[in-house]
Design a protein around this motif. Structure first.
Motif, PDB file in Angstrom:
ATOM      1  N   ALA A  17       0.821  -1.206   0.000  1.00 17.81           N
ATOM      2  CA  ALA A  17       0.000   0.000   0.000  1.00 17.81           C
ATOM      3  C   ALA A  17       0.859   1.261   0.000  1.00 17.81           C
ATOM      4  O   ALA A  17       0.533   2.248  -0.668  1.00 17.81           O
ATOM      5  CB  ALA A  17      -0.937   0.000   1.206  1.00 17.81           C
ATOM      6  N   ALA A  21       0.763   4.040  -2.786  1.00 18.14           N
ATOM      7  CA  ALA A  21       0.456   5.421  -2.401  1.00 18.14           C
ATOM      8  C   ALA A  21       1.498   6.392  -2.937  1.00 18.14           C
ATOM      9  O   ALA A  21       1.158   7.492  -3.389  1.00 18.14           O
ATOM     10  CB  ALA A  21       0.357   5.532  -0.890  1.00 18.14           C
ATOM     11  N   THR A  24       0.842   6.885  -6.581  1.00 17.91           N
ATOM     12  CA  THR A  24      -0.379   7.668  -6.742  1.00 17.91           C
ATOM     13  C   THR A  24      -0.123   9.145  -6.456  1.00 17.91           C
ATOM     14  O   THR A  24      -0.575  10.018  -7.201  1.00 17.91           O
ATOM     15  CB  THR A  24      -1.481   7.134  -5.806  1.00 17.91           C
ATOM     16  OG1 THR A  24      -1.707   5.760  -6.115  1.00 17.91           O
ATOM     17  CG2 THR A  24      -2.764   7.902  -5.969  1.00 17.91           C
ATOM     18  N   LYS A  54     -10.616   9.607  -0.232  1.00 18.53           N
ATOM     19  CA  LYS A  54     -10.067   9.516   1.121  1.00 18.53           C
ATOM     20  C   LYS A  54     -11.191   9.440   2.157  1.00 18.53           C
ATOM     21  O   LYS A  54     -11.133   8.642   3.093  1.00 18.53           O
ATOM     22  CB  LYS A  54      -9.187  10.727   1.426  1.00 18.53           C
ATOM     23  CG  LYS A  54      -7.975  10.854   0.577  1.00 18.53           C
ATOM     24  CD  LYS A  54      -6.815  10.097   1.156  1.00 18.53           C
ATOM     25  CE  LYS A  54      -5.545  10.391   0.420  1.00 18.53           C
ATOM     26  NZ  LYS A  54      -5.311   9.603  -0.737  1.00 18.53           N
ATOM     27  N   TYR A  99      -6.045   0.309   1.994  1.00 20.48           N
ATOM     28  CA  TYR A  99      -5.040  -0.424   1.230  1.00 20.48           C
ATOM     29  C   TYR A  99      -5.560  -0.733  -0.174  1.00 20.48           C
ATOM     30  O   TYR A  99      -4.868  -0.548  -1.161  1.00 20.48           O
ATOM     31  CB  TYR A  99      -4.690  -1.734   1.926  1.00 20.48           C
ATOM     32  CG  TYR A  99      -3.871  -1.605   3.177  1.00 20.48           C
ATOM     33  CD1 TYR A  99      -3.409  -0.371   3.627  1.00 20.48           C
ATOM     34  CD2 TYR A  99      -3.548  -2.717   3.923  1.00 20.48           C
ATOM     35  CE1 TYR A  99      -2.650  -0.265   4.777  1.00 20.48           C
ATOM     36  CE2 TYR A  99      -2.789  -2.623   5.070  1.00 20.48           C
ATOM     37  CZ  TYR A  99      -2.350  -1.395   5.491  1.00 20.48           C
ATOM     38  OH  TYR A  99      -1.596  -1.292   6.622  1.00 20.48           O
ATOM     39  N   LYS A 101      -7.915   0.783  -1.869  1.00 24.56           N
ATOM     40  CA  LYS A 101      -8.080   2.002  -2.666  1.00 24.56           C
ATOM     41  C   LYS A 101      -6.738   2.521  -3.162  1.00 24.56           C
ATOM     42  O   LYS A 101      -6.626   2.977  -4.301  1.00 24.56           O
ATOM     43  CB  LYS A 101      -8.798   3.065  -1.834  1.00 24.56           C
ATOM     44  CG  LYS A 101      -9.284   4.231  -2.644  1.00 24.56           C
ATOM     45  CD  LYS A 101     -10.057   3.767  -3.832  1.00 24.56           C
ATOM     46  CE  LYS A 101     -11.445   4.189  -3.864  1.00 24.56           C
ATOM     47  NZ  LYS A 101     -12.073   3.908  -5.166  1.00 24.56           N
ATOM     48  N   ALA A 102      -5.701   2.420  -2.337  1.00 25.96           N
ATOM     49  CA  ALA A 102      -4.372   2.874  -2.751  1.00 25.96           C
ATOM     50  C   ALA A 102      -3.866   2.040  -3.925  1.00 25.96           C
ATOM     51  O   ALA A 102      -3.339   2.576  -4.910  1.00 25.96           O
ATOM     52  CB  ALA A 102      -3.391   2.792  -1.584  1.00 25.96           C
ATOM     53  N   ARG A 103      -4.038   0.736  -3.838  1.00 26.39           N
ATOM     54  CA  ARG A 103      -3.579  -0.131  -4.938  1.00 26.39           C
ATOM     55  C   ARG A 103      -4.417   0.084  -6.196  1.00 26.39           C
ATOM     56  O   ARG A 103      -3.890   0.100  -7.309  1.00 26.39           O
ATOM     57  CB  ARG A 103      -3.600  -1.590  -4.495  1.00 26.39           C
ATOM     58  CG  ARG A 103      -2.524  -1.885  -3.474  1.00 26.39           C
ATOM     59  CD  ARG A 103      -2.358  -3.364  -3.221  1.00 26.39           C
ATOM     60  NE  ARG A 103      -3.557  -4.027  -2.755  1.00 26.39           N
ATOM     61  CZ  ARG A 103      -3.849  -4.234  -1.473  1.00 26.39           C
ATOM     62  NH1 ARG A 103      -3.026  -3.822  -0.538  1.00 26.39           N
ATOM     63  NH2 ARG A 103      -4.955  -4.851  -1.139  1.00 26.39           N
ATOM     64  N   ASN A 105      -5.941   2.874  -7.099  1.00 27.00           N
ATOM     65  CA  ASN A 105      -5.556   4.165  -7.683  1.00 27.00           C
ATOM     66  C   ASN A 105      -4.249   4.058  -8.445  1.00 27.00           C
ATOM     67  O   ASN A 105      -4.104   4.637  -9.518  1.00 27.00           O
ATOM     68  CB  ASN A 105      -5.441   5.232  -6.599  1.00 27.00           C
ATOM     69  CG  ASN A 105      -6.775   5.770  -6.197  1.00 27.00           C
ATOM     70  OD1 ASN A 105      -7.722   5.763  -6.971  1.00 27.00           O
ATOM     71  ND2 ASN A 105      -6.867   6.228  -4.969  1.00 27.00           N
TER      72      ASN A 105
END
Length: 113
Positions: A17, A21, A24, A54, A99, A101-103, A105
């Motif tokens: 993550a 991040a 991203t 977020k 986690y 959402k970070a991956r 994105n």
């Protein structure tokens, strides 16, 4: 295969993550700078999307963690090992949406599937 709730799995998921991040953030900063240079002081659609994502990931993580902790309080485990496992489940539940959402994105922004 059963999902693992051990320290190594938590470390590995966190490192994935964090990597996603950083990718991203780099791409979003570039896109927001491009939007600002072209005359959009708000930073473009990527800035608005960033804030919405977020808030949504934080809210989902909070509710999943609260649900896991409520289940732990309503049916406490009989052993110390069971208690540690239940706490790990709650930690993974609350961190999981962020986690994921970070991956997602990082994949979307780099166009990797």
């Amino acid at each position: 295969m059963a999902k693992r709730y051990d320290p190594f799995s938590a470390w590995f998921q966190t490192s994935l993550a964090m990597n996603a991040a950083s990718v991203t953030v780099a791409i979003r900063l570039y896109r927001m700078q491009q939007a600002m240079l072209s005359g959009d002081p708000s930073g473009g659609p990527e800035a608005r999307r960033m804030v919405k994502e977020k808030v949504a990931a934080g809210r989902e993580g909070y509710f999943r963690g609260a649900k896991a902790m409520t289940a732990l309080m309503l049916a406490p485990p009989a052993t110390a090992a069971g208690c540690w496992n239940s706490l790990a489940v709650a930690a993974f539940a609350s961190a999981g949406p962020g986690y994921a959402k970070a991956r997602a994105n990082a994949r979307r922004l780099t166009k990797l599937r």
